[in-house]
Design a protein around this motif. Structure first.
Motif, short mmCIF file in Angstrom:
data_model
loop_
_atom_site.label_atom_id
_atom_site.label_comp_id
_atom_site.label_asym_id
_atom_site.label_seq_id
_atom_site.Cartn_x
_atom_site.Cartn_y
_atom_site.Cartn_z
N ARG A 13 1.21 -1.48 0.00
CA ARG A 13 0.34 0.11 0.37
C ARG A 13 1.09 1.67 -0.09
O ARG A 13 1.97 1.34 0.23
N PHE A 14 -0.19 1.90 -0.55
CA PHE A 14 1.34 3.41 -0.39
C PHE A 14 -0.47 4.55 0.21
O PHE A 14 -1.46 4.70 0.04
N PRO A 15 0.54 5.78 0.86
CA PRO A 15 -0.46 6.74 1.87
C PRO A 15 -1.35 7.02 0.58
O PRO A 15 -2.85 7.38 0.78
N HIS A 16 -0.92 7.46 -0.77
CA HIS A 16 -1.92 7.94 -1.61
C HIS A 16 -1.74 7.21 -3.25
O HIS A 16 -1.10 7.65 -3.66
N PRO A 17 -1.89 6.24 -3.06
CA PRO A 17 -1.64 5.78 -4.78
C PRO A 17 -2.53 6.27 -6.04
O PRO A 17 -1.31 5.80 -6.72
N VAL A 18 -2.98 6.35 -5.76
CA VAL A 18 -3.44 6.87 -7.35
C VAL A 18 -2.55 8.49 -7.33
O VAL A 18 -2.10 8.26 -8.78
N VAL A 19 -2.46 8.81 -6.49
CA VAL A 19 -1.32 10.15 -7.23
C VAL A 19 0.28 9.39 -7.11
O VAL A 19 0.98 9.89 -8.21
N PHE A 20 0.30 7.91 -6.92
CA PHE A 20 1.92 8.14 -7.04
C PHE A 20 2.38 7.00 -7.91
O PHE A 20 2.75 7.29 -9.46
N TRP A 21 0.89 5.93 -8.87
CA TRP A 21 1.32 5.32 -10.17
C TRP A 21 0.88 6.97 -10.97
O TRP A 21 1.13 6.66 -11.79
N LEU A 22 0.56 8.08 -11.00
CA LEU A 22 0.19 9.09 -11.57
C LEU A 22 1.26 9.58 -12.18
O LEU A 22 1.61 10.00 -13.07
N CYS A 27 6.19 10.54 -15.46
CA CYS A 27 8.07 10.08 -15.44
C CYS A 27 8.66 8.84 -16.51
O CYS A 27 8.81 9.57 -17.11
N VAL A 28 7.81 7.58 -16.69
CA VAL A 28 8.18 6.75 -17.83
C VAL A 28 7.92 7.84 -18.81
O VAL A 28 8.35 7.71 -19.79
N LEU A 68 7.92 13.20 -10.56
CA LEU A 68 8.99 13.38 -9.68
C LEU A 68 7.36 13.91 -8.06
O LEU A 68 7.92 13.63 -7.38
N ALA A 69 7.57 15.16 -8.41
CA ALA A 69 6.52 16.02 -6.77
C ALA A 69 5.51 14.92 -6.47
O ALA A 69 5.48 14.26 -5.98
N ALA A 70 4.71 14.55 -8.07
CA ALA A 70 3.00 13.24 -7.96
C ALA A 70 3.59 12.07 -6.58
O ALA A 70 3.06 11.53 -6.07
N THR A 71 5.31 11.99 -7.37
CA THR A 71 5.67 10.02 -6.27
C THR A 71 6.11 10.36 -5.27
O THR A 71 5.30 9.55 -4.17
N PHE A 72 6.65 11.44 -5.00
CA PHE A 72 7.23 11.83 -3.91
C PHE A 72 5.60 11.89 -2.94
O PHE A 72 6.05 11.61 -1.47
N TYR A 73 4.73 12.71 -2.94
CA TYR A 73 3.92 12.72 -2.60
C TYR A 73 2.73 11.45 -2.30
O TYR A 73 2.29 11.05 -0.70
N GLY A 74 3.02 10.41 -3.24
CA GLY A 74 1.81 9.06 -3.51
C GLY A 74 3.26 8.51 -2.35
O GLY A 74 2.34 7.83 -1.62
N VAL A 75 4.36 8.65 -1.37
CA VAL A 75 4.49 7.80 -1.02
C VAL A 75 4.63 8.19 0.61
O VAL A 75 4.86 7.69 1.29
N GLY A 276 15.17 0.86 -12.99
CA GLY A 276 13.61 1.32 -11.94
C GLY A 276 12.64 1.39 -11.65
O GLY A 276 12.79 1.18 -11.13
N LEU A 277 12.29 0.71 -12.90
CA LEU A 277 10.63 0.46 -13.27
C LEU A 277 10.75 -1.13 -12.13
O LEU A 277 9.60 -1.27 -11.02
N VAL A 278 11.51 -2.17 -12.54
CA VAL A 278 11.66 -3.06 -11.74
C VAL A 278 11.54 -3.26 -10.29
O VAL A 278 10.70 -4.09 -9.38
N LEU A 279 12.59 -2.69 -9.86
CA LEU A 279 12.42 -1.66 -8.16
C LEU A 279 11.05 -1.50 -7.54
O LEU A 279 10.40 -1.83 -6.58
N ILE A 280 10.75 -0.10 -8.46
CA ILE A 280 9.19 0.22 -7.69
C ILE A 280 8.42 -0.84 -7.88
O ILE A 280 7.56 -0.94 -6.70
#
Length: 545
Positions: A13-22, A27-28, A68-75, A276-280
């Motif tokens: 789980r992530f605190p904000h999963p939708v924002v994280f994956w967006l 980034c990709v 980057l901003a979105a994923t940081f907020y997501g985690v 990097g994607l594999v790690l994520i």
């Protein structure tokens, strides 16, 4: 918990999963928008020097910043901030009595992958330097008429790793180990665009940012392993996983030999996207540290993680005075008692091994080519040497975990320093005997990587939970600070230092650091993290009496 309810402590789980994956998607997409310009230059050997960024590339840069901003907020955890004293009377000794489970194995495998990907970043600098110098006409030993020294490239990257180690050490103690590791993986993806930057100045900037991302993964991963693996297995497993530094060297040298002849040096940065994607995508096997959760007052979340690892929280009222007021939640605590002695001893080793890593080891590919080997031949020689040295990593890990952490570090460091001096004295005479050269390089390359692993592993054990990430980050950063010093000297003097010079610059300080460490450092073998902290506090109290 009601059926179907969401478990906030679940590792996937992530605190904000939708924002994280967006953010990941942005980034990709941003990285992919850099590729048309790269592939469009294939008829020119993938040279992009002096070209202007095209509109897709500029759009990609913007997407990456947003991502980057979105994923940081997501985690970012809902509870993030200073570690509190709430858990002063709580211990997780049962964690150290738990048997190794499949969950432990999965964590170790993912951390091994993370460390490999992380170490590949700065290691790649030594393999791309010749190609970068050729494309941009930079100053090297082979091209003394160049205007700008190629050393600026590795210097930018290594300065980034120093900043990253300090920054991520602080972040790891603020938002948690898991969130920091995952976001570092996102940075790996984003900075893969270093391989598509047309101007040399852009390469310097992106290498600096890449270094910031790479600098923090190793100390945070070590901190997480130290706080999760049972005490009787912790030491040797940390060193074994950290010893994958040598494995990263094997992979990087192999990729350089296989890919750069056809796709140019830039491909070595672009592979950061898939790695990097594999790690994520493996994030579900990365838990938060239960000790960290307890230290931040999140007992329920800690108990949920510990159940998956066959452990439970226990109360220990006698432990309350230890954590209460003696260890400050600040970076300055690392330079005060009871941690001052450990910090001084480890700092000396870290700086010395940094001098060897970025003095001797970093310039080995260039120096081998300078004494007559081709680029591909030198890459294969280094790969073979690293492969031959992998058994040494296993031996070091077993000695560290089951014999003595202290004496293993002393003997390994001394052997490494002496072997570098011997190779520097006789290496040139066997330059064209590939097998003998590979054998002669085994101990210097593997020893340097192993010393880096044991120094960082020891830091992850010796510092208390409240500042473990910062302490480990400091020591990891100092292993890179030696590189900054070496590269700065190179910029001020000669384009490429010789094997003999780089050996002396690193080996002699390492011998001095060993003597300091031997006088002050305690043994951590198979002791719980709490016992190690209590012993440091007791020793400091005795010295003050």
């Amino acid at each position: 918990m009601a059926r179907g309810a969401r478990d906030p402590s679940a590792p996937s789980r992530f605190p904000h999963p939708v924002v994280f994956w967006l953010g990941i998607a942005a980034c990709v997409a941003g990285v992919l928008l850099h590729l048309p310009m790269y592939f469009g230059a294939r008829d020119m050997g993938y040279h992009l020097a002096d070209m202007a960024p095209d509109p897709p590339m500029l759009t990609g840069m913007a997407l990456i910043l947003v991502g980057l901003a979105a994923t940081f907020y997501g985690v970012l955890p809902a509870v993030a901030g200073t570690i509190r004293h709430r858990a002063a009377a709580i211990r997780v000794r049962a964690m150290d009595d738990a048997p190794i489970r499949i969950q432990h194995v999965a964590l170790l495998l993912v951390m091994a992958l993370a460390i490999t990907i992380d170490v590949m970043k700065p290691t790649t600098l030594s393999f791309v330097a010749p190609g970068v110098a050729k494309e941009y006409g930079l100053k090297t030993a082979a091209n003394p008429l160049g205007t700008v020294p190629v050393t600026w490239l590795p210097l930018a990257g290594i300065v980034g790793t120093v900043v990253g180690s300090l920054l991520w050490g602080w972040v790891g103690d603020r938002i948690g180990r898991r969130a920091s590791i995952i976001f570092a993986g996102v940075v790996f993806v984003a900075t893969s665009i270093c391989g598509a930057m047309p101007g040399f100045q852009w390469n310097l900037l992106m290498c600096f940012v890449m270094g910031i991302g790479a600098g923090g993964m190793l100390p945070i991963a070590f901190a997480l392993i130290a706080e999760t693996i049972p005490a009787r297995h912790r030491g040797w497993l940390i060193v074994l996983i950290g010893g994958d530094i040598a494995g990263a060297y094997v992979i990087t040298s192999w990729l350089a030999a296989e890919l750069t002849p056809e796709f140019g040096w830039r491909i070595m940065w672009l592979i950061g996207l898939p790695t990097g994607l594999v790690l994520i995508l493996l994030n579900r096997w990365i838990p938060e540290s239960p000790r960290y959760l307890l230290a931040t007052g999140r007992r329920a979340a800690a108990e949920a993680v510990m159940r998956r690892y066959g452990a439970k929280v226990v109360e220990d009222q006698q432990a309350a005075p230890v954590a209460d007021g003696r260890i400050a939640d600040s970076m300055a605590q690392l330079a005060r008692r009871p941690l001052l002695g450990a910090t001084v001893a480890l700092s000396g080793l870290a700086i010395a091994i940094g001098l060897l890593t970025y003095g001797f080891q970093f310039w080995v590919p260039t120096n081998l080519q300078h004494i007559g080997l081709t680029e591909v031949s030198s890459d294969y020689v280094l790969r073979n040497s690293a492969l031959l040295g992998l058994p040494l990593t296993v031996i070091v890990a077993l000695l560290y975990g089951f014999w003595s952490s202290r004496w293993t570090m002393i003997l390994l460091s001394a052997l490494t320093a002496l072997s570098v001096l011997v190779f520097a004295a006789f290496g040139d005479t066997v330059a064209h005997n590939g097998f003998l050269l590979s054998v002669l390089l085994v101990i210097p390359l593997s020893g340097i990587s192993s010393v880096t692993a044991v120094v960082t592993a020891y830091a992850a054990e010796i510092y208390p939970t409240r500042i473990r990430s910062r302490g480990t980050g400091l020591i990891a950063g100092l292993t890179k600070a030696g590189g900054v010093l070496v590269l700065a000297i190179v910029l001020a003097t000669v384009p490429t230092p010789s094997l003999g010079v780089t050996a002396l610059v690193g080996a002699l300080p390492l011998l001095v650091a060993i003597a300091v460490f031997a006088r002050t450092a305690p043994d951590t073998r198979q002791r719980t993290l709490e016992e190690i902290t209590e012993a440091e506090l007791a020793a400091a109290a005795t010295r003050s009496a």
